[in-house]
Scaffold this motif. Structure first.
Motif, PDB file in Angstrom:
ATOM      1  N   ARG A   1      11.128   7.589   8.998  1.00  0.00           N
ATOM      2  CA  ARG A   1      10.890   8.318   9.730  1.00  0.00           C
ATOM      3  C   ARG A   1      12.359   9.299   9.553  1.00  0.00           C
TER       4      ARG A   1
ATOM      5  N   GLU B   1       1.149   8.276  -6.148  1.00  0.00           N
ATOM      6  CA  GLU B   1       1.237   7.908  -4.958  1.00  0.00           C
ATOM      7  C   GLU B   1       2.567   7.510  -4.491  1.00  0.00           C
TER       8      GLU B   1
ATOM      9  N   THR C   1       1.120  -1.215   0.497  1.00  0.00           N
ATOM     10  CA  THR C   1      -0.202   0.079   0.049  1.00  0.00           C
ATOM     11  C   THR C   1       0.767   1.280   0.197  1.00  0.00           C
ATOM     12  N   THR C   2       0.404   2.586  -0.354  1.00  0.00           N
ATOM     13  CA  THR C   2       0.767   3.600  -0.592  1.00  0.00           C
ATOM     14  C   THR C   2       0.308   4.217   0.278  1.00  0.00           C
ATOM     15  N   ASP C   3       0.802   5.803   1.278  1.00  0.00           N
ATOM     16  CA  ASP C   3       1.317   6.053   2.197  1.00  0.00           C
ATOM     17  C   ASP C   3       0.327   7.759   1.941  1.00  0.00           C
ATOM     18  N   ALA C   4       1.079   8.302   0.554  1.00  0.00           N
ATOM     19  CA  ALA C   4       0.251   9.767   0.296  1.00  0.00           C
ATOM     20  C   ALA C   4      -0.299  10.399  -0.845  1.00  0.00           C
TER      21      ALA C   4
ATOM     22  N   ASP D   1       2.821  16.376   6.736  1.00  0.00           N
ATOM     23  CA  ASP D   1       1.020  15.891   7.018  1.00  0.00           C
ATOM     24  C   ASP D   1       0.617  16.041   7.666  1.00  0.00           C
TER      25      ASP D   1
ATOM     26  N   TYR E   1       4.844   6.117  -0.990  1.00  0.00           N
ATOM     27  CA  TYR E   1       6.111   6.019  -0.110  1.00  0.00           C
ATOM     28  C   TYR E   1       6.839   6.216   1.388  1.00  0.00           C
ATOM     29  N   PHE E   2       6.217   5.764   2.277  1.00  0.00           N
ATOM     30  CA  PHE E   2       6.514   6.684   3.263  1.00  0.00           C
ATOM     31  C   PHE E   2       8.393   5.698   3.320  1.00  0.00           C
TER      32      PHE E   2
ATOM     33  N   PRO F   1       7.204  12.211   8.608  1.00  0.00           N
ATOM     34  CA  PRO F   1       7.790  10.871   7.301  1.00  0.00           C
ATOM     35  C   PRO F   1       8.658  11.183   6.602  1.00  0.00           C
TER      36      PRO F   1
END
Lengths: 159, 159
Positions: B29, B23, A19-22, B80, B25-26, B139
């Motif tokens: 952090r 899209e 899955t992607t996050d943003a 975010d 991916y994170f 992120p």
């Protein structure tokens, strides 16, 4: 479609997350003289002085206000022809495979391209710029003012 | 959740597109000493010399190989807690409202933050860095090598 070549010796391919996050909006397009990836300049010298344009969609165009006060901007764009799954790469110009975060390769988990571009003029929804090497029609995702106090490191070391 | 304040005089709010285009991916952090937005440094001087960390998820950690050969990196991160719909903004430090693309505001159509950071050391999946001002836990979306030949413009003009 990205070219799905097999990894070269020493390269590491990963499984991307499920899955992607943003999510990003394309805010316009980068216009350059290069119609295909093969035509794009292979080094910094070859793009110097070449005129390009940032065409911003009408919805976002008011955001260009005051851009003419800046001599340089940071352009972020989406490398939509890039694959995302090589985490260690062996480009032809380096001797040993390198980590993707030590490379400016377009192949990266989030294929965001970055160029520090000269601002020539603003005309309506278009910024005339120089110093970008992407293919014509590349989706634009952000323009930021370049502040030398934060962004300029003349003596940065690199391999 | 972003703070949905009303626009200030001269600010322009837009309707964002109904669909997104790409899209992210994170990949990890950013770890900093600042636990809330209110605590984050308000200027470049206040973040100078403050230690921070880029914690890269295991899946992407091999991409840090060779990062220790660089003195500086460009860090991209995902803001975010930012709203995305103010295209002309009136931050308190400018006299007249400015276009978002002439501002380094975290409020932008694609809220990607950018910092040119000093590399201190690499330890496993973590890069120890300096010179970033985001909130702890932000992120991470990309790390790029800083190349002064392309990225350094000591005399860039700004308003």
């Amino acid at each position: 479609m990205p070219d799905l070549r097999p990894p070269r010796p020493g390269e590491i391919e990963i499984d991307l997350p499920e899955t992607t996050d943003a999510e990003l909006y394309f805010i316009g397009r980068v216009r350059t003289p290069w119609k295909t990836l093969a035509e794009c300049p292979k080094n910094t010298a070859a793009r110097k002085g070449i005129d390009a344009r940032l065409e911003v969609d009408a919805r976002f165009a008011a955001g260009l206000k005051d851009l003419e006060l800046l001599s340089h901007v940071i352009v972020l764009y989406w490398l939509d022809q890039s694959r995302r799954d090589f985490i260690v790469q062996a480009p032809s110009h380096v001797r040993e495979p390198r980590g993707v975060f030590a490379l400016r390769s377009p192949v990266r988990p989030n294929p965001i391209g970055l160029a520090v571009a000269e601002v020539q003029a603003i005309e309506g929804n278009t910024a005339l710029i120089r110093n970008i090497d992407c293919v014509d029609g590349t989706p634009l995702i952000d323009i930021k003012p370049y502040f030398s106090s934060m962004d300029s490191v003349p003596n940065a070391k690199r391999p």
